[in-house]
Design a protein around this motif. Structure first.
Motif, PDB file in Angstrom:
ATOM      1  N   LEU A 217      25.146 -14.348 -20.986  1.00 19.40           N
ATOM      2  CA  LEU A 217      23.955 -15.179 -20.844  1.00 19.40           C
ATOM      3  C   LEU A 217      24.360 -16.591 -21.222  1.00 19.40           C
ATOM      4  CD1 LEU A 217      20.838 -15.375 -20.439  1.00 19.40           C
ATOM      5  CD2 LEU A 217      20.601 -14.938 -22.891  1.00 19.40           C
ATOM      6  N   ALA A 218      24.076 -17.542 -20.322  1.00 18.35           N
ATOM      7  CA  ALA A 218      24.484 -18.922 -20.585  1.00 18.35           C
ATOM      8  C   ALA A 218      23.365 -19.866 -20.206  1.00 18.35           C
ATOM      9  CB  ALA A 218      25.738 -19.249 -19.768  1.00 18.35           C
ATOM     10  N   LEU A 225      26.956 -16.817 -24.234  1.00 24.24           N
ATOM     11  CA  LEU A 225      27.009 -15.694 -25.174  1.00 24.24           C
ATOM     12  C   LEU A 225      27.324 -14.406 -24.424  1.00 24.24           C
ATOM     13  CD1 LEU A 225      23.626 -16.336 -27.048  1.00 24.24           C
ATOM     14  CD2 LEU A 225      25.882 -17.248 -27.616  1.00 24.24           C
ATOM     15  N   TYR A 226      27.836 -13.413 -25.160  1.00 23.81           N
ATOM     16  CA  TYR A 226      27.905 -12.064 -24.570  1.00 23.81           C
ATOM     17  C   TYR A 226      26.933 -11.166 -25.318  1.00 23.81           C
ATOM     18  CZ  TYR A 226      31.216 -10.936 -28.392  1.00 23.81           C
ATOM     19  OH  TYR A 226      31.817 -10.744 -29.610  1.00 23.81           O
ATOM     20  N   LEU A 227      26.176 -10.377 -24.535  1.00 19.04           N
ATOM     21  CA  LEU A 227      25.145  -9.506 -25.103  1.00 19.04           C
ATOM     22  C   LEU A 227      25.649  -8.067 -25.124  1.00 19.04           C
ATOM     23  CD1 LEU A 227      21.943 -10.919 -23.326  1.00 19.04           C
ATOM     24  CD2 LEU A 227      23.208 -11.863 -25.249  1.00 19.04           C
ATOM     25  N   THR A 303      20.676  -2.903 -22.100  1.00 20.46           N
ATOM     26  CA  THR A 303      21.038  -4.046 -22.950  1.00 20.46           C
ATOM     27  C   THR A 303      19.802  -4.579 -23.664  1.00 20.46           C
ATOM     28  OG1 THR A 303      22.869  -4.608 -21.501  1.00 20.46           O
ATOM     29  CG2 THR A 303      22.024  -6.383 -22.898  1.00 20.46           C
ATOM     30  N   GLU A 304      18.684  -4.624 -22.940  1.00 19.25           N
ATOM     31  CA  GLU A 304      17.442  -5.095 -23.557  1.00 19.25           C
ATOM     32  C   GLU A 304      17.033  -4.183 -24.715  1.00 19.25           C
ATOM     33  OE1 GLU A 304      15.378  -7.503 -19.953  1.00 19.25           O
ATOM     34  OE2 GLU A 304      14.819  -5.390 -20.065  1.00 19.25           O
ATOM     35  N   MET A 305      17.254  -2.879 -24.536  1.00 24.53           N
ATOM     36  CA  MET A 305      16.841  -1.922 -25.566  1.00 24.53           C
ATOM     37  C   MET A 305      17.650  -2.089 -26.855  1.00 24.53           C
ATOM     38  SD  MET A 305      14.364  -0.169 -24.169  1.00 24.53           S
ATOM     39  CE  MET A 305      14.016   1.522 -24.605  1.00 24.53           C
ATOM     40  N   ILE A 306      18.936  -2.430 -26.745  1.00 26.73           N
ATOM     41  CA  ILE A 306      19.726  -2.524 -27.986  1.00 26.73           C
ATOM     42  C   ILE A 306      19.767  -3.941 -28.566  1.00 26.73           C
ATOM     43  CG2 ILE A 306      21.174  -0.498 -27.474  1.00 26.73           C
ATOM     44  CD1 ILE A 306      23.464  -2.720 -27.018  1.00 26.73           C
ATOM     45  N   THR A 307      19.442  -4.951 -27.739  1.00 26.37           N
ATOM     46  CA  THR A 307      19.471  -6.322 -28.272  1.00 26.37           C
ATOM     47  C   THR A 307      18.070  -6.844 -28.579  1.00 26.37           C
ATOM     48  OG1 THR A 307      19.349  -7.308 -26.068  1.00 26.37           O
ATOM     49  CG2 THR A 307      21.556  -6.945 -26.974  1.00 26.37           C
ATOM     50  N   ARG A 327      22.417 -17.643 -31.280  1.00 20.84           N
ATOM     51  CA  ARG A 327      23.866 -17.832 -31.254  1.00 20.84           C
ATOM     52  C   ARG A 327      24.534 -16.464 -31.197  1.00 20.84           C
ATOM     53  NH1 ARG A 327      23.670 -20.910 -36.667  1.00 20.84           N
ATOM     54  NH2 ARG A 327      22.146 -19.226 -36.765  1.00 20.84           N
ATOM     55  N   GLN A 328      25.849 -16.462 -30.963  1.00 24.58           N
ATOM     56  CA  GLN A 328      26.564 -15.182 -30.812  1.00 24.58           C
ATOM     57  C   GLN A 328      26.301 -14.241 -31.983  1.00 24.58           C
ATOM     58  OE1 GLN A 328      28.302 -14.235 -27.930  1.00 24.58           O
ATOM     59  NE2 GLN A 328      28.049 -12.285 -28.984  1.00 24.58           N
ATOM     60  N   GLU A 329      26.309 -14.774 -33.197  1.00 28.86           N
ATOM     61  CA  GLU A 329      26.154 -13.878 -34.360  1.00 28.86           C
ATOM     62  C   GLU A 329      24.743 -13.303 -34.479  1.00 28.86           C
ATOM     63  OE1 GLU A 329      27.332 -16.924 -34.304  1.00 28.86           O
ATOM     64  OE2 GLU A 329      26.562 -18.195 -35.930  1.00 28.86           O
TER      65      GLU A 329
END
Ligand code: ADP
Ligand code: ADP
Ligand code: MG
Length: 667
Positions: A217-218, A225-227, A303-307, A327-329
């Protein structure tokens, strides 16, 4: 906060159009649906605030018509377009036409779409961005001979791939040098026909690999970022069937290095919006770039479910010029999620698409742990014009095992009638020991089902299924007794005897009632619990001391059709005193109609495409029947010879009317 859009046009249909509409509504953005003739009454049209007809049922006359979509934008004043996936989502011409019209494309820039749409170009770009790629030859092949000599250098097995490929098309594996020429020719032909671009390249075929992809996602301000990842190794013909996030195979270090390489690649094309970098991962956890999909992916919900992020919302915010708020973290990896692609296809007939009307449709209830993304409802038509996906069934759990249990339960609760569907197959996959232990690879289905899938081979739980049929019969009998004597309360007997007749054998069943608790004794086996079922309902909930299980119930005359753990059984239940007489009854022998092509519905025979004496191949079109303004294409289920054609174009057919007959020898 940037002002988001007032109105977004959704240039898609079905479940993804519905899903996008929901995110827009949550953001207070008005939506415009576009629809084809076949979709006039569909759910996505109903969910949007406005809808514009864009043409005929074939995608090429509607969802792929850039000119008509531009007209719809003008007509409605939409400021932005979300393309979903498929159709025009990776079409840089569409993105550029929108830019010329001053409308925002909710997706990446045209340059990124164009470069990543070409597997040869994107692989070169990945290499120069320091991303690990599959060993092979960088350029398009000139000839089959060149392919063969390169295969010698690379070492077999190799893969021949269409540069313009997608959806698993234009790909051939060559296990030996002798396969390379044929593989090259067929990949090239398929690429020319499917994509109008016959460039083919060669790379090493990675054996027993996993497909693991990184969601990126940018924004437009340089933040990328990577999700986390999704594992999509359960595939059939290179097409995903079940996906999950995270991957049971990755450790923290591999996850980070795949994530960082995906981000590096996205940066190299100035990527903004959501995108997916696909990798193939070998048994040693070495990973290689496959391709980048410059769009929302079918399997994005896991991805939506875990992030906890809404990817469509993020795409809209990025398109409007917002800066990413995290941010990434900050990117979470919370619990586990699975997605099953529920398709209208017949797993017993080599997954042939199944079209028709959903006569009954009852999805599992949505909750914090169950999500159903769908574009259909009871009565909807699954037509031959589009992808036969009925829904994406998504579950979440604290652990992988919990998410599997949630998925199994959701599949048990999914009632679909009117078309064939793959739920028995999905159930069998979820129940497989290797699946449960996370031992996945892209050849999983071919390895474990070398002769295809047979729903008759699903073990299910026959005793439970029979007990359920018997309890349904008892519940109905008891209700009838009570209703017939409404004036005087009737004491119900605490014990009832029933029997089931199967293959000339009669089995005795004894049911004991104790309040809501029914205990069924079948020979030595005893099943006891509360049977939550009411006459007419299609689900039965059995609560025993240690579990709660859902079974599906369907009644046809004397027969109870019970679906239990992916297996369908039919039981004829008789009262005990009648059962004693059954052996004296003649058995009804069903005629064998397997040599006949029957009309699946009442309708008009539009045409018959074969003549007596013709040899036909499985999958070949035999006839077309029109019913309810829809054309239904009837195809051969197996190879054979046509003996006689019994109906002609223009005939009006009854359901099960014979259209043609095959030679018996072929049966
Ligand atoms: P991949 O391209 O890696 O296989 P997906 O599995 O997300 O990625 O999608 C498979 C292909 O089929 C993609 O080109 C996608 O756009 C298309 N596709 C999948 N499902 C649908 C659908 N329901 N409607 C239209 N196109 C679809
Ligand atoms: P598509 O655009 O059709 O999605 P991909 O390049 O993403 O094409 O490949 C689709 C699938 O084909 C992968 O998920 C994987 O199963 C298989 N595949 C592709 N390339 C290779 C390879 N080099 N080795 C092994 N399997 C591969
Ligand atoms: Mg792919």
């Amino acid at each position: 906060m940037t002002q988001l859009f007032d109105k977004i046009l959704i240039a898609n249909r079905g479940e993804i159009a519905c899903r996008i509409a929901r995110s827009c509504r949550a953001l207070g953005i008005k939506t415009v649906a576009i629809y084809s003739e076949a979709d006039a009454n569909s759910l996505h049209v109903e969910l949007c605030d406005e809808a514009v007809a864009v043409g005929g049922s074939a995608s090429s006359e509607s969802y792929l018509r850039i000119d008509r979509i531009l007209d719809a934008i003008k007509q409605t004043g939409a400021q932005a377009v979300h393309p979903g996936f498929g159709f025009l989502s990776e079409n840089s011409e569409f993105a550029s036409a929108l830019e010329d019209a001053g409308v925002t494309f909710i997706g990446p820039g045209q340059h990124a779409i164009a470069v990543m749409g070409d597997k040869i170009e994107s692989k070169k770009l990945a290499q120069s961005a320091g991303v690990s790629t599959v060993p092979g030859h960088p350029d398009a092949l000139d000839s089959a001979e060149q392919a063969r000599s390169l295969a010698q250098t690379i070492g077999c097995p190799v893969m021949l791939k269409a540069s313009a490929g997608g959806g698993g098309k234009g790909m051939r594996i060559a296990w030996t040098l002798d396969d390379v020429i044929e593989g090259f020719n067929s990949a090239q032909n398929e690429a020319r026909n499917a994509f109008g671009d016959d460039r083919v390249f060669i790379e090493k075929y990675i054996e027993q690999p996993r497909h693991i992809e990184i969601q990126v996602l940018a924004d437009k301000h340089g933040n990328t970022l990577y999700l986390q990842e999704r594992e999509c190794s359960i595939q059939r013909r290179h097409q995903k069937v079940i996906e999950e996030a995270p991957s049971p195979f990755l450790d923290e270090t591999t996850r980070r290095s795949m994530g960082e390489q995906a981000v590096a690649l996205a940066r190299a094309v100035d990527y903004h919006s959501a995108g997916t970098v696909e990798f193939i991962v070998d048994v040693n956890k070495d990973f290689y770039f496959l391709e980048m999909n410059t769009r929302l992916q079918v399997e994005h919900p896991v991805t939506e479910m875990i992030t906890g992020l809404d990817l469509v919302e993020q795409m809209i915010r990025v398109a409007a010029g917002e800066t990413l708020a995290m941010r990434q973290e900050d990117i979470a990896l919370n619990g586990w999620s699975f997605e099953c692609r529920v398709y209208a296809e017949d797993p017993d007939r080599n997954f042939m698409p199944s079209t028709g009307r959903l006569s009954h449709y009852l999805p599992p209830d949505a909750s914090d742990t169950v999500r159903v993304d769908t574009g259909v409802r009871a009565g909807s038509e699954i037509s031959m014009f589009y992808d036969p996906m009925i829904a994406k069934l998504v579950t979440w759990g604290e652990t992988r095992a919990d998410a599997i249990v949630a998925m199994r339960d959701a599949l048990d609760n999914y009632v679909i009638r009117g078309v064939q569907h793959n739920i028995p197959f999905l159930t069998a996959l979820l129940d497989h020991d290797d699946f449960k232990s996370g031992e996945l690879h892209t050849g999983f289905i071919d390895t474990h089902y070398p002769d295809g899938f047979s729903s008759g081979a699903v073990p299910g739980n026959p005793t439970l299924s029979l007990a359920a049929a018997c309890c349904c019969q008892l519940i109905e009998d008891d209700l009838n007794t009570q209703f017939n004597n409404r004036m005087v309360p009737v004491p119900l007997p605490s014990t009832r005897d029933y029997a089931v007749r199967q293959d000339d054998e009669t089995t005795a069943l004894r049911v004991t009632r104790d309040g809501d608790r029914l205990t069924v004794a079948i020979g030595d086996e005893v099943i006891s619990g509360e049977w939550g079922w009411q006459p007419g309902s299609s689900r039965l909930q059995l609560t025993t001391d240690d579990a709660c299980t859902t079974l599906q119930v369907w009644r046809e005359g004397r027969r109870w059709q019970i679906t239990c753990a992916g297996r369908v059984d039919n039981w004829a239940i008789y009262p005990g005193h009648i059962a004693a007489l059954l052996p004296h009854m003649p058995t009804l022998i069903e005629p064998d109609m397997s040599d006949y092509l029957l009309s699946p519905m009442p309708g008009l025979l539009v045409r018959v495409e074969v003549d007596a004496g013709d040899q036909v191949k499985a999958g070949q079109v035999l006839a077309v029947v029109e019913a309810m303004k829809m054309e239904n294409v009837l195809v051969a289920e197996r190879d054979g010879t046509v003996k006689e054609v019994a109906a002609k174009a223009g005939d009006s057919l009854d359901v099960d009317q014979v259209i043609l007959q095959f030679d018996e020898a072929d049966a």
